[in-house]
Design an enzyme around this catalytic site. Structure first.
Site, PDB file in Angstrom:
ATOM      1  N   HIS A 195       0.834  -1.208   0.000  1.00 12.26           N
ATOM      2  CA  HIS A 195       0.000   0.000   0.000  1.00 12.26           C
ATOM      3  C   HIS A 195       0.865   1.253   0.000  1.00 12.26           C
ATOM      4  CE1 HIS A 195      -3.992  -1.944   1.383  1.00 12.26           C
ATOM      5  NE2 HIS A 195      -3.946  -1.778   0.095  1.00 12.26           N
ATOM      6  N   ARG A 302     -11.878  -9.865 -11.362  1.00 13.10           N
ATOM      7  CA  ARG A 302     -11.399 -11.128 -10.775  1.00 13.10           C
ATOM      8  C   ARG A 302     -12.286 -11.484  -9.575  1.00 13.10           C
ATOM      9  NH1 ARG A 302      -5.909  -8.839 -12.124  1.00 13.10           N
ATOM     10  NH2 ARG A 302      -4.817 -10.446 -13.297  1.00 13.10           N
ATOM     11  N   ARG A 338     -15.291 -12.321 -14.665  1.00 15.68           N
ATOM     12  CA  ARG A 338     -14.618 -13.608 -14.886  1.00 15.68           C
ATOM     13  C   ARG A 338     -15.135 -14.600 -13.860  1.00 15.68           C
ATOM     14  NH1 ARG A 338      -8.199 -14.319 -14.599  1.00 15.68           N
ATOM     15  NH2 ARG A 338      -8.522 -14.023 -12.377  1.00 15.68           N
ATOM     16  N   ASN A 459      -0.416 -13.462 -18.503  1.00 15.54           N
ATOM     17  CA  ASN A 459       0.291 -13.914 -17.301  1.00 15.54           C
ATOM     18  C   ASN A 459       0.388 -15.446 -17.303  1.00 15.54           C
ATOM     19  OD1 ASN A 459      -0.112 -11.245 -16.803  1.00 15.54           O
ATOM     20  ND2 ASN A 459      -1.609 -11.524 -15.189  1.00 15.54           N
ATOM     21  N   ARG A 470       4.888 -19.142 -12.649  1.00 19.34           N
ATOM     22  CA  ARG A 470       4.990 -17.670 -12.599  1.00 19.34           C
ATOM     23  C   ARG A 470       5.254 -17.134 -11.206  1.00 19.34           C
ATOM     24  NH1 ARG A 470      -1.385 -16.027 -13.790  1.00 19.34           N
ATOM     25  NH2 ARG A 470      -1.318 -14.289 -12.367  1.00 19.34           N
ATOM     26  N   CYS A 507      -5.885  -8.999 -21.359  1.00 17.18           N
ATOM     27  CA  CYS A 507      -6.043  -8.504 -19.989  1.00 17.18           C
ATOM     28  C   CYS A 507      -4.888  -8.917 -19.074  1.00 17.18           C
ATOM     29  CB  CYS A 507      -7.378  -8.959 -19.400  1.00 17.18           C
ATOM     30  SG  CYS A 507      -7.477 -10.737 -19.227  1.00 17.18           S
TER      31      CYS A 507
END
Ligand code: PEP
Ligand code: MG
Length: 577
Positions: A195, A302, A338, A459, A470, A507
């Protein structure tokens, strides 16, 4: 003599100023055993510290000037909410009672347990939420230990144009720095998705995190250059270096004033081709960014974040309400929901989903098709929500036609059951899938005959094409979006969409990386979905590019460039005026 140190650049910009070193050190906690008669006092001591932490945060919140953007102040609310969370408050109290230990030790045990859960998450964003846990716990620990090392304060002795160097910064401290004349900061710890890093970008203060060892090499008051893009700190620069960075600083300032004006402009290439820029969203906080950054809609919602950190999945009604809230907030802009991409890296319940090779295991649509009691409520909720706005449904990790047929049959069954229940749904709900598996890319032309759109998830597509996990740091040097095999698959999917007249967007992270924008435009991509924070930079590249010029150059690059020359060719595309 000048010296250069590096870290991870998290907020771009060049700052030239004087070092202000504030190192607080780590919080060391020892275990003490307490007799029965001191247990209740210890619990009161702990609860008092929690209360003081709350008062401190509330006081900081009051000090934030009224004109500060709501999403910036919201970072402090997140920490305040954590102080209300039973996990951080009730469990340590129970531990003090059970183990007869001191409050610091009980809090440390709870911190370790919570952090262990976060570390198992392969989602990089959620993993870095452990930083928030640490920030809140350290605040309480410091109060318990009475170290006197509370908030970072910029006092009268602070050099002008201070560049703060410290071990770590909380979001609360970061917000205040902006109003204390600090021009940049570097921390020894923290990650690019923390953050603190997100805030630095929001308030546009150049920043570096993970710059290990700065406290040993930099002294208070030394002249410093901080390059937030390169993640570079230059100590005591010579005249030539200083002149170079003054020039770079001027260019950066020019660039950011251009970016500030671009948000309202449409994304259109120099040869007048409109490009669609969509946003990827995960958490409710992200929705505000969609309108702030003027995205045309949401290309990827998501939904797995609705299922995390709870023992039971959300039911149909809860999901319906959440989707409705997002649709309302988007005010007519399209929303791509999604379906659940859980399993493997994004675990819901580790006991039921663990398998030996998670990335290749029961995840995403595979998991949903095996657990219809999990999937059906989501399909019903999406169909019902589609009445209230332009909604698209997107299937993750599809790899063969059988799965696609199963999903389409289930959708038909769900529509029929909604009819029986007299619940409305839109017959226009668009159905698409993500292209994340090489087999899906190779089958795009077949999939597309049954679908309304495709979305390339680079990704995972890169992970599966190059056979590299990944999230495994050991092999991330092999993660290469410019690998010719990856580019070939992307091109195949874009071409399949063009031939069939079906929209294809991207995306994955590649879509939000301005280094790849011209390459993708030249490959024929016209819809990009990305983290909202990336939107203006990508738009700036689009608005300075000509597709007529790029298409033959990219064609040449794809067909005639040797693999090791591809990065240089992409640099060349990016340097065209
Ligand atoms: C992708 O794989 O590119 C993608 C966007 O999905 P996620 O990152 O959520 O797996
Ligand atoms: Mg994916």
């Amino acid at each position: 003599m000048s010296l250069a140190l590096s870290g991870i650049g998290v907020s771009r910009g060049v700052a030239i100023g004087k070092a202000h070193v504030i190192m607080r050190g780590s919080v060391d906690v020892a275990e003490c055993s307490l007799p029965d008669n001191l247990i209740e006092d210890e619990i009161s001591r702990f609860l008092n510290a929690v209360e003081t932490a709350r008062q401190q945060l509330e006081a900081i919140r009051q000090r934030i000037p009224k004109d500060t953007r709501a999403d910036i102040a919201a970072f402090i609310d997140t920490h305040l909410l954590m102080l209300d969370d039973a996990t951080l408050v009730i469990t340590p109290v129970e531990t003090i009672r059970e183990l007869h230990c001191n409050a610091e030790w009980a809090l440390k045990l709870q911190r370790d347990a919570v952090v262990a859960v976060f570390e198992q998450m392969d989602d990089a964003y959620l993993r870095t939420r452990r930083d928030d846990v640490d920030h809140v716990i350290n605040r309480i620990q410091r109060l318990l230990l009475d170290t006197g090392q509370g908030e970072i304060h910029i006092d009268a002795g602070t050099p002008e144009n201070a560049i703060v160097l410290t071990d770590d910064l909380t979001p609360a401290e970061t917000v205040l720095l902006e109003h204390q004349g600090v021009i940049a900061f570097a921390t020894e710890y923290g990650g690019p998705l923390s953050h603190t890093a997100i805030l630095a970008r929001s308030i546009q203060i150049p920043a570096i995190v993970g710059a290990r060892g700065i406290q040993h090499y930099i002294k208070e008051g030394e002249t410093l250059i901080l390059d937030g893009l390169q993640g570079l700190l230059i100590v005591a620069p010579d005249e030539t270096t200083l002149a170079y960075y003054l020039e770079k600083q001027k260019k950066e300032q020019q660039r950011s004033s251009e970016l500030a004006t671009i948000a309202e402009k449409p994304a259109v290439t120099l040869d007048d081709i409109p490009i669609t820029l969509l946003a990827n969203i995960e958490l409710p906080d992200d929705i505000e960014a969609v309108s702030r950054e003027n995205a045309s809609g949401v290309g990827l919602y998501r939904t797995e974040f609705l299922y995390m950190n709870r023992s039971t999945p959300p039911d149909e009604e809860e999901q319906y309400e959440r989707y409705m809230a997002v649709i309302d907030a988007l005010k007519g802009k399209p929303l791509t929901i999604r379906t659940l991409d859980m399993g493997a890296d994004k675990e819901m319940d580790s006991s039921t989903l663990r398998c030996s090779n998670p990335a290749l295991g029961l995840r995403a649509i595979r998991l949903c098709l095996k657990n219809l009691s999990l999937f059906r409520p989501q399909l019903r909720a999406i169909l019902r929500a589609s009445v209230h706005g332009p909604v698209r449904m997107m299937i993750p990790m599809l790899s063969n036609m059988q799965e696609l047929r199963q999903v389409l049959t289930l959708l038909e069954e769900t529509r029929n059951s909604l009819l029986r229940n007299k619940l409305a749904y839109s017959p226009d709900l668009k159905i698409g899938c993500m292209i994340e598996v090489p087999a899906a890319a190779l089958s795009a032309a077949e999939f597309i005959r049954h679908l309304d759109f495709l979305s390339i998830g680079t990704n995972d597509l890169i992970q599966y094409t190059l056979a590299i996990d990944r999230v495994d740091d050991e092999v991330n040097y092999l993660y290469d979006p410019l690998h010719p095999a990856v580019l070939k698959l992307i091109k195949m999917v874009i071409d399949a969409g063009k031939s069939a007249g079906v929209p294809v967007d991207m995306c994955g992270e590649m879509a939000g990386d301005p280094r790849f924008t011209r390459l993708l435009l030249g490959m024929g991509l016209s819809e990009f979905s990305m983290h909202p924070s990336a939107l203006q930079e990508v738009k700036q590249v689009i608005n300075s590019s000509s597709i007529t010029l790029l298409t033959p150059l990219v064609d040449e690059l794809l067909h005639h460039t040797t693999p090791d020359r591809i990065p240089a060719s992409v640099d060349m595309l990016n340097s065209l005026n």
